[in-house]
Design an enzyme around this catalytic site. Sequence first.
Site: not given
Length: 367
Positions: A122, A126
């Site tokens: 991943e 963010e």
Amino acid sequence: MSRFTLFHVALLAASVAAQTSTTCNPLNATCPSDAALGTTYNTTFSASTTELDPNLWNVTAGGESIQFTDKGAELVISESGDSVTAQSAFYMSFGTVEIIMEAAAGQGIISTFNLLSDDLDEIDLEIMGGNESYVESNWYGHGNTSQYNALYHPCDGPQQKMHNYTINWTKAQLEWIIDGTVARTVPYAASGQYPQTPSILKFGIWAGGDSSEPNGTITWAGGLADWSKGPFTMTVQSIKITDGSTNASTYAYGDMTGDYSSITAVSGESKAYKVLHKQSTVQSVAQKWSGLSSGAKIGIACGVGGTLLLAVVAMTACCIVQRRRGRREKAAADQQWDENHNELMEYRQRMANGDFAISHLGHSEKF
Ligand SMILES: *[C@@H]1O[C@H](CO)[C@@H](O)[C@H](O)[C@H]1NC(C)=O
Ligand SMILES: *[C@@H]1O[C@H](CO)[C@@H](O)[C@H](O)[C@H]1NC(C)=O
Ligand SMILES: *[C@@H]1O[C@H](CO)[C@@H](O)[C@H](O)[C@H]1NC(C)=O
Ligand SMILES: *[C@@H]1O[C@H](CO)[C@@H](O)[C@H](O)[C@H]1NC(C)=O
Ligand SMILES: *[C@@H]1O[C@H](CO)[C@@H](O)[C@H](O)[C@H]1NC(C)=O
Ligand SMILES: *[C@@H]1O[C@H](CO)[C@@H](O)[C@H](O)[C@H]1NC(C)=O
Ligand SMILES: *[C@@H]1O[C@H](CO)[C@@H](O)[C@H](O)[C@H]1NC(C)=O
Ligand SMILES: *[C@@H]1O[C@H](CO)[C@@H](O)[C@H](O)[C@H]1NC(C)=O
Ligand SMILES: *[C@@H]1O[C@H](CO)[C@@H](O)[C@H](O)[C@H]1NC(C)=O
């Protein structure tokens, strides 16, 4: 003519339904190949955009809350429990992703995009709605939540204006680039310690600061969300994705190592490539049309008129079914999104406990 049209409408519905997401983990199972992007895909959203092309995107939550304006695709949440998530129907195996976006403002509101593979490698970006000077990067290998790789990078007003967030992902290194400046570089490492498997792109908005979230998440998100200040809007102006392999139709897993060298890019035109190049076929039909006599045009127009009417009726029926199904699937998709975020829980808890001071050093890296 009518049977021909209905047949095609049925085919369309069948092929969309057949795009099943693999819940198969190639690290411990023999999994089907992934549909490749295999080319460059760029799209700029505007008021004339009608939807995220369902051949290229799956909107797994909050589809009814995406609006298109001249600023871009606006993803809106307005009450507890809301989230909007879109994920690509195709995979990229290394390559670059460029997203020009303005994050949502608002304490506790998270605007995010990530690359996510079948074996849980991943790569994340963010943006906390309440932090006007930093954005966070993070990555995982094999979904190992004992890896604490989050770092914060200076960014001037991510909620005030569009910024260019680019991920440059190669076999040698992984870079996060903000407005042309490399904010972070992670060098290649072995499988499990460096993301290296075919990934989908996922983007969306959610409230890490919702009062229903665990304390650690609320702290990580920058505090409680205040829904009375909503709605909260993440705006994506454009997305450009260049797959690391060109002319790849699928990515096939060769073994269970999760090592990129075990994965084969099967050559050919990908489904995404065909979707993206449909335009040129349409243009050549237009050219042929302009070359026809007016008698031929009238004959064709009459035939097409009848066919179109039938197609509209069939498509309307399909849309109603799809929308009903969409509502049912939203709850399941929301739960999956929550589960994905739950894997970050342990890390967030530690952050909240102040175990993770090194992440506040901004540009510095710990290797
Ligand atoms: C994408 O959407 C189709 C239906 O539109 C669904 O069958 C498929 O499972 C979805 N894929 C993913 C990865 O969610
Ligand atoms: C395979 O991996 C998944 C995801 O990590 C895990 O949930 C599952 O228990 C594993 N299965 C086996 C047989 O190891
Ligand atoms: C894709 O990129 C090209 C070159 O930058 C640009 O001319 C074109 O308008 C872009 N297409 C879309 C749909 O954004
Ligand atoms: C923004 O993030 C940085 C880095 O984590 C942190 O030092 C700062 O306190 C945060 N600011 C706000 C307002 O949360
Ligand atoms: C997960 O990552 C941590 C930190 O790098 C490492 O110590 C641990 O061995 C990893 N666990 C697995 C199952 O690979
Ligand atoms: C990505 O990294 C490669 C290898 O370092 C480099 O050649 C390429 O220019 C980079 N792309 C971008 C968009 O920065
Ligand atoms: C966004 O940043 C990348 C990386 O620096 C760069 O290659 C690309 O040209 C930028 N895009 C735009 C539209 O400026
Ligand atoms: C979360 O924080 C609130 C307020 O500080 C506190 O009352 C509650 O006990 C905490 N819950 C947990 C699970 O730590
Ligand atoms: C793409 O792959 C197909 C199938 O192997 C091959 O026939 C074709 O020549 C390739 N095209 C390019 C541009 O490499």
